[in-house]
Write a protein that holds these residues in place. Structure first.
Motif, PDB file in Angstrom:
ATOM      1  N   LEU A  29       0.859  -1.177   0.000  1.00  0.00           N
ATOM      2  CA  LEU A  29       0.000   0.000   0.000  1.00  0.00           C
ATOM      3  C   LEU A  29       0.896   1.227   0.000  1.00  0.00           C
ATOM      4  O   LEU A  29       1.784   1.357   0.845  1.00  0.00           O
ATOM      5  N   ALA A  30       0.670   2.129  -0.952  1.00  0.00           N
ATOM      6  CA  ALA A  30       1.467   3.350  -1.062  1.00  0.00           C
ATOM      7  C   ALA A  30       0.579   4.554  -0.753  1.00  0.00           C
ATOM      8  O   ALA A  30      -0.502   4.708  -1.320  1.00  0.00           O
ATOM      9  N   LEU A  31       1.081   5.384   0.146  1.00  0.00           N
ATOM     10  CA  LEU A  31       0.361   6.568   0.605  1.00  0.00           C
ATOM     11  C   LEU A  31       1.289   7.772   0.561  1.00  0.00           C
ATOM     12  O   LEU A  31       2.497   7.629   0.424  1.00  0.00           O
ATOM     13  N   SER A  32       0.714   8.943   0.722  1.00  0.00           N
ATOM     14  CA  SER A  32       1.514  10.151   0.841  1.00  0.00           C
ATOM     15  C   SER A  32       1.900  10.291   2.311  1.00  0.00           C
ATOM     16  O   SER A  32       1.065  10.582   3.160  1.00  0.00           O
ATOM     17  N   GLY A  33       3.168  10.081   2.597  1.00  0.00           N
ATOM     18  CA  GLY A  33       3.634  10.043   3.986  1.00  0.00           C
ATOM     19  C   GLY A  33       4.048  11.397   4.530  1.00  0.00           C
ATOM     20  O   GLY A  33       3.717  12.447   3.982  1.00  0.00           O
ATOM     21  N   ASP A  34       4.804  11.342   5.592  1.00  0.00           N
ATOM     22  CA  ASP A  34       5.267  12.552   6.275  1.00  0.00           C
ATOM     23  C   ASP A  34       6.213  13.367   5.399  1.00  0.00           C
ATOM     24  O   ASP A  34       7.015  12.815   4.648  1.00  0.00           O
ATOM     25  N   ASP A  35       6.103  14.681   5.490  1.00  0.00           N
ATOM     26  CA  ASP A  35       6.992  15.628   4.806  1.00  0.00           C
ATOM     27  C   ASP A  35       7.081  15.387   3.301  1.00  0.00           C
ATOM     28  O   ASP A  35       8.114  15.633   2.689  1.00  0.00           O
ATOM     29  N   GLY A  36       5.988  14.883   2.701  1.00  0.00           N
ATOM     30  CA  GLY A  36       5.951  14.670   1.258  1.00  0.00           C
ATOM     31  C   GLY A  36       6.646  13.404   0.783  1.00  0.00           C
ATOM     32  O   GLY A  36       6.698  13.142  -0.413  1.00  0.00           O
ATOM     33  N   TYR A  37       7.194  12.614   1.713  1.00  0.00           N
ATOM     34  CA  TYR A  37       7.828  11.358   1.316  1.00  0.00           C
ATOM     35  C   TYR A  37       6.765  10.299   1.082  1.00  0.00           C
ATOM     36  O   TYR A  37       5.817  10.187   1.857  1.00  0.00           O
ATOM     37  N   PRO A  38       6.921   9.490   0.040  1.00  0.00           N
ATOM     38  CA  PRO A  38       5.997   8.367  -0.134  1.00  0.00           C
ATOM     39  C   PRO A  38       6.144   7.403   1.041  1.00  0.00           C
ATOM     40  O   PRO A  38       7.233   7.259   1.605  1.00  0.00           O
ATOM     41  N   TYR A  39       5.062   6.773   1.408  1.00  0.00           N
ATOM     42  CA  TYR A  39       5.072   5.757   2.460  1.00  0.00           C
ATOM     43  C   TYR A  39       4.438   4.510   1.873  1.00  0.00           C
ATOM     44  O   TYR A  39       3.264   4.516   1.503  1.00  0.00           O
ATOM     45  N   ALA A  40       5.219   3.459   1.751  1.00  0.00           N
ATOM     46  CA  ALA A  40       4.734   2.202   1.185  1.00  0.00           C
ATOM     47  C   ALA A  40       4.918   1.113   2.227  1.00  0.00           C
ATOM     48  O   ALA A  40       6.011   0.958   2.777  1.00  0.00           O
ATOM     49  N   VAL A  41       3.860   0.361   2.481  1.00  0.00           N
ATOM     50  CA  VAL A  41       3.886  -0.639   3.540  1.00  0.00           C
ATOM     51  C   VAL A  41       3.248  -1.940   3.042  1.00  0.00           C
ATOM     52  O   VAL A  41       2.183  -1.917   2.430  1.00  0.00           O
ATOM     53  N   PRO A  42       3.932  -3.066   3.269  1.00  0.00           N
ATOM     54  CA  PRO A  42       3.346  -4.351   2.865  1.00  0.00           C
ATOM     55  C   PRO A  42       2.200  -4.737   3.798  1.00  0.00           C
ATOM     56  O   PRO A  42       2.288  -4.534   5.010  1.00  0.00           O
ATOM     57  N   LEU A  43       1.124  -5.255   3.206  1.00  0.00           N
ATOM     58  CA  LEU A  43      -0.067  -5.620   3.979  1.00  0.00           C
ATOM     59  C   LEU A  43      -0.727  -6.866   3.411  1.00  0.00           C
ATOM     60  O   LEU A  43      -0.723  -7.087   2.201  1.00  0.00           O
ATOM     61  N   SER A  44      -1.360  -7.626   4.284  1.00  0.00           N
ATOM     62  CA  SER A  44      -2.284  -8.655   3.820  1.00  0.00           C
ATOM     63  C   SER A  44      -3.599  -7.942   3.491  1.00  0.00           C
ATOM     64  O   SER A  44      -3.838  -6.820   3.947  1.00  0.00           O
ATOM     65  N   TYR A  45      -4.439  -8.593   2.707  1.00  0.00           N
ATOM     66  CA  TYR A  45      -5.652  -7.920   2.233  1.00  0.00           C
ATOM     67  C   TYR A  45      -6.680  -8.949   1.787  1.00  0.00           C
ATOM     68  O   TYR A  45      -6.386 -10.134   1.653  1.00  0.00           O
ATOM     69  N   ILE A  46      -7.865  -8.459   1.507  1.00  0.00           N
ATOM     70  CA  ILE A  46      -8.911  -9.255   0.872  1.00  0.00           C
ATOM     71  C   ILE A  46      -9.533  -8.394  -0.220  1.00  0.00           C
ATOM     72  O   ILE A  46      -9.707  -7.179  -0.047  1.00  0.00           O
ATOM     73  N   TYR A  47      -9.797  -9.029  -1.347  1.00  0.00           N
ATOM     74  CA  TYR A  47     -10.472  -8.371  -2.474  1.00  0.00           C
ATOM     75  C   TYR A  47     -11.824  -9.039  -2.618  1.00  0.00           C
ATOM     76  O   TYR A  47     -11.903 -10.264  -2.698  1.00  0.00           O
ATOM     77  N   ASP A  48     -12.887  -8.265  -2.643  1.00  0.00           N
ATOM     78  CA  ASP A  48     -14.228  -8.847  -2.737  1.00  0.00           C
ATOM     79  C   ASP A  48     -14.854  -8.700  -4.121  1.00  0.00           C
ATOM     80  O   ASP A  48     -16.042  -8.927  -4.299  1.00  0.00           O
TER      81      ASP A  48
END
Length: 167
Positions: A29-48
């Motif tokens: 998951l990639a988000l707009s993180g602190d101070d304009g840095y991208p924040y990408a974090v691995p996650l488990s998920y479900i797609y419906d």
């Protein structure tokens, strides 16, 4: 609004793209993180079939980023076979673009965690899943990603291989 894929011949069909999301177990998951840095974090998920769901703690970098800007992308790598003699990889991946919200309504939150639990512990009984959900319910936060754009792509070698297969 969204860029067209440059190598369109390598695009996955809508059905193939959905299949990658259904069969995957984790993504980034990639988000707009602190101070304009991208924040990408691995996650488990479900797609419906329409939305993606994730679980997380009730506070932290991820929720702070979502609160600032709910726009996100989520990438699932279905295959990434290194082919050293060709100096390449035979990859297949999907990227979903959309907006994330925290599920506040208890019924929505419950439905989402039950889907996630069934995916990751399909052999467990409904009672066993219920015990696990109840144990983690209080600190649990569930996120929902509404998909605005979905794209899938594979290595040209995989595309060519599919074209050669008898139908």
């Amino acid at each position: 609004m969204f860029r067209e894929m440059r190598r369109r011949q390598q695009a996955l069909t809508a059905q193939e793209t959905a299949a990658v999301l259904y069969r995957g177990s984790a993504g980034v998951l990639a988000l707009s993180g602190d101070d304009g840095y991208p924040y990408a974090v691995p996650l488990s998920y479900i797609y419906d079939g329409e939305r993606l769901y994730f679980h997380c703690a009730r506070s932290g970098h991820k929720l702070d980023a979502i609160q600032r800007d709910p726009k996100a992308s989520f990438c699932v790598v279905d295959q990434d076979r290194v082919v050293p003699e060709e100096y390449t990889t035979y990859f297949r991946s999907v990227i979903a673009f959309g907006r994330i919200r925290v599920l506040e309504e208890l019924r929505e939150k419950r439905a989402a965690i039950e889907k996630l639990a069934a995916k990751y512990a399909p052999q467990d009984t409904p009672e066993g899943r219920e015990r696990a959900i109840s144990r983690e319910w209080e600190p649990l936060c569930m996120l929902e990603m509404t998909i605005d754009h979905l794209t899938g792509k594979e290595a040209i070698e995989l595309t060519r291989q599919k074209q050669r297969e008898p139908r």
